[in-house]
Design an enzyme around this catalytic site. Structure first.
Site, short mmCIF file in Angstrom:
data_model
loop_
_atom_site.label_atom_id
_atom_site.label_comp_id
_atom_site.label_asym_id
_atom_site.label_seq_id
_atom_site.Cartn_x
_atom_site.Cartn_y
_atom_site.Cartn_z
CE LYS A 88 56.52 -89.98 -92.76
NZ LYS A 88 57.58 -91.10 -92.21
CG HIS A 125 58.27 -85.82 -91.20
ND1 HIS A 125 59.18 -85.72 -89.97
CD2 HIS A 125 58.28 -84.45 -90.61
CE1 HIS A 125 59.83 -84.77 -89.64
NE2 HIS A 125 59.12 -84.31 -90.09
CD GLU A 152 61.85 -81.75 -89.18
OE1 GLU A 152 60.97 -82.21 -89.15
OE2 GLU A 152 62.52 -82.68 -88.78
CE1 TYR A 173 62.25 -88.92 -91.16
CE2 TYR A 173 61.61 -89.50 -93.56
CZ TYR A 173 61.10 -89.39 -92.61
OH TYR A 173 59.95 -88.91 -91.86
CG ASN A 229 55.01 -93.67 -90.23
OD1 ASN A 229 55.15 -92.59 -91.42
ND2 ASN A 229 55.78 -93.43 -88.99
P1 RTP Z 1 58.81 -89.12 -88.34
O1 RTP Z 1 59.78 -88.65 -88.56
O2 RTP Z 1 58.56 -89.37 -89.70
O3 RTP Z 1 57.86 -88.22 -88.84
O4 RTP Z 1 58.41 -90.35 -87.34
P2 RTP Z 1 58.38 -90.57 -86.34
O5 RTP Z 1 59.07 -88.92 -85.55
O6 RTP Z 1 57.03 -90.94 -85.67
O7 RTP Z 1 59.86 -91.81 -85.70
P3 RTP Z 1 61.54 -91.22 -86.53
O8 RTP Z 1 61.67 -92.23 -84.89
O9 RTP Z 1 61.69 -90.22 -86.40
O10 RTP Z 1 61.36 -92.50 -87.41
C1 RTP Z 1 61.69 -91.76 -88.52
C2 RTP Z 1 60.58 -92.45 -89.35
O11 RTP Z 1 61.44 -93.98 -89.75
C3 RTP Z 1 60.62 -94.94 -90.20
N1 RTP Z 1 60.48 -95.76 -88.96
N2 RTP Z 1 61.01 -97.34 -89.53
N3 RTP Z 1 61.01 -99.76 -89.99
C4 RTP Z 1 61.63 -99.04 -89.26
O12 RTP Z 1 61.63 -99.94 -87.65
C5 RTP Z 1 61.45 -97.93 -88.63
N4 RTP Z 1 61.77 -96.93 -87.63
C6 RTP Z 1 61.20 -95.82 -87.44
C7 RTP Z 1 59.19 -94.54 -89.71
O13 RTP Z 1 58.17 -94.51 -91.75
C8 RTP Z 1 58.94 -93.39 -88.85
O14 RTP Z 1 57.60 -92.53 -89.55
MG MG Z 2 61.00 -88.20 -86.54
#
Ligand code: RTP
Ligand code: MG
Length: 135
Positions: free
Chosen positions: A11, A117, A128, A51, A114
């Protein structure tokens, strides 16, 4: 378990902090093979599409703004069980819960920034890879 492909993306915070080399190195040392890679800036349309599952979440606007804020390093990786194993190597979504030794556990402190991705399922990986590499 069959050979899989997954979509991983450093990212904007990870690119800015010059962590691309370290992250590529971790996946190579694990035994995965880099199949595609490009440095690119994501358009708002691509960010919203990528997203889309989070479109109704309160953080969606911030998420799109952040992921389009600077270049990302988009990659396709291949290997045995690479979808699940790369998620383990990334660590928990919220770095407050990511184990040390994982990418997020070593480099991140906030969920909004974080570092990396990774696709969360075979269907996400196919979707994707298609979105970013057109196949
Ligand atoms: P990613 O898709 O980015 O790989 O991350 P992930 O699967 O671990 O998590 P996901 O639930 O898909 O969430 C996507 C991204 O959204 C941001 N996020 N912000 N502010 C918040 O509470 C919150 N929750 C999620 C994070 O950057 C997460 O990586
Ligand atoms: Mg995710």
């Amino acid at each position: 378990m069959a050979i899989q492909q997954t979509f991983l993306m450093v990212k904007p915070d990870g690119v800015e902090r010059q962590l691309v080399g370290d992250i590529v190195d971790r996946f190579e040392r694990r035994g995965f093979v880099l199949k595609e890679a490009k440095l690119m800036t994501i358009s708002e349309d691509l960010a919203k599409n990528h997203y889309a599952e989070h479109a109704e979440r309160p953080f969606f606007g911030e998420l799109v703004e952040f992921i389009t804020s600077g270049p990302v390093f988009a990659m396709v990786w291949e290997g045995e069980n690479v979808i699940a194993l790369s998620r383990l190597m990334m660590g928990a979504t919220n770095p407050a819960e990511s184990a040390p030794g994982t990418i997020r556990g070593d480099y991140a402190t906030t969920v909004a920034e974080n570092i990396i991705h990774g696709s969360d399922s075979l269907a996400s990986a196919e979707r994707e890879i298609g979105l970013f590499f057109g196949k």
